[in-house]
Design an enzyme around this catalytic site. Structure first.
Site, PDB file in Angstrom:
ATOM      1  CG  HIS A 140      61.552  28.373  47.151  1.00 43.73           C
ATOM      2  ND1 HIS A 140      60.219  29.007  47.323  1.00 43.73           N
ATOM      3  CD2 HIS A 140      61.184  27.921  45.819  1.00 43.73           C
ATOM      4  CE1 HIS A 140      59.305  29.035  46.200  1.00 43.73           C
ATOM      5  NE2 HIS A 140      59.850  28.250  45.461  1.00 43.73           N
ATOM      6  CD  GLU A 141      63.585  26.156  43.276  1.00 44.34           C
ATOM      7  OE1 GLU A 141      62.870  25.245  42.925  1.00 44.34           O
ATOM      8  OE2 GLU A 141      63.290  27.330  43.134  1.00 44.34           O
ATOM      9  CD  GLU A 215      56.689  28.010  43.150  1.00 46.88           C
ATOM     10  OE1 GLU A 215      57.616  28.430  44.014  1.00 46.88           O
ATOM     11  OE2 GLU A 215      56.744  27.010  42.398  1.00 46.88           O
TER      12      GLU A 215
END
Length: 304
Positions: A140-141, A215
């Site tokens: 995700h990051e 996100e």
């Protein structure tokens, strides 16, 4: 740099529109300050200096604020191994790896571009997550870095920071120096406060809207790269639940960096405040990951 993280045209479009609108707002803001303060040199120098500092040193500022430090492979071999594997899978440069001693389970990515990026995790996150869950969070990051939305959020948030600083400066100048100023000067400072407050409010809403979408885009990209949306969903549920049990007073320092976190540092799930949040609700993120799990088939829950 073209990574194997799936591109998101809607995210790219939203980033472009947000930067364009904030650029117009920024130009108008600087012009208004020049007219009000009658000193274009001072305004331009301060604005350029602050923008440059935020762009070039955002990674160092974030690491310092979150008590993070760069760690080598010898110190955290498993963390480096996961990031190495994901970077090879995504065909992207490896970022600097950092660890924060905070017990709050979280992670964030920062930096002006993929070649100058930092991925930081807290010791609280490392202690709580299983390997597959940690892989999902790190993917995700890394997707934030690959999509370049980290740099966009860094630049975009500058205007709100500048406007907020000016509001505070003008407020305290009026509060402690009112006796030495005439009515004309007081009117100018009041106008500066009004313009700055309006700019802060508009930039706040634009950045929050972009942040919520990015996100979701990072969740999608991470789930598709790893092939295990259920692991990311499990990490989300676990981290959100643990953060909710931390007293709000202990989260206040971290909340200033919510836009960069994997999960916002909120003591409770917000009510109407979710519309001003940096992240979509947990339910929305889990629903999106559930949809991706169905798309990927039976390989998603057990790993691909």
């Amino acid at each position: 740099m073209h990574s194997r993280f799936r591109s998101d045209r809607r995210l790219t479009t939203r980033m472009g529109v947000t930067l364009f609108l904030l650029g117009l707002l920024y130009v108008g803001f600087v012009a208004a300050l020049i007219v009000l303060l009658k000193s274009w040199v001072l305004v331009v120098v301060i604005a350029v200096a602050l923008l440059g500092a935020q762009y070039w040193f955002s990674d160092r500022i974030a690491l310092y604020a979150m008590r993070g430090r760069v760690v080598e492979r010898e110190e955290y071999p498993e963390l480096h191994a996961v990031i190495d594997r994901l970077c090879a899978l995504a065909d992207m440069p490896k970022p600097i790896v950092a660890v924060s001693g905070m017990d709050m389970p979280n992670a964030f990515a920062t930096g002006r571009n993929p070649d100058h990026a930092v991925v930081c995790v807290t010791t609280g996150l490392l202690r709580r997550l299983e390997p597959a869950e940690l892989e999902g969070v790190l993917a995700h990051e890394l997707s934030h870095v690959a999509h370049k939305d980290v740099a966009v959020i860094t630049v975009a948030s500058f205007l709100g920071v500048l406007a907020g600083l000016i509001v505070r400066f003008a407020f305290y100048s009026q509060l402690f120096g009112s006796g030495r100023r005439d009515q004309n000067t007081a009117a100018v400072f009041a106008a500066v406060m009004g313009v700055s407050a309006a700019v802060y409010a508009i930039s706040f809403l634009l950045i929050r809207a972009l942040s919520r979408y990015r996100e979701l885009a990072a969740d999608r990209a991470a789930a598709q790269l790893t092939g295990r949306p259920s692991a990311l969903a499990s990490a989300l549920t676990k981290v959100s639940g643990d953060i909710a049990r931390i007293p709000t007073k202990d989260l206040r320092t971290a909340q200033a960096f919510n836009a960069f976190y994997f999960t916002p540092a909120l003591g409770r799930e917000p009510g109407i405040a979710r519309y001003f949040s940096t992240h979509p609700s947990l339910e929305q993120r889990l629903a999106e990951l559930g949809r991706i799990s169905v798309e990927l088939g039976e390989a998603a829950p057990g790993g691909a």
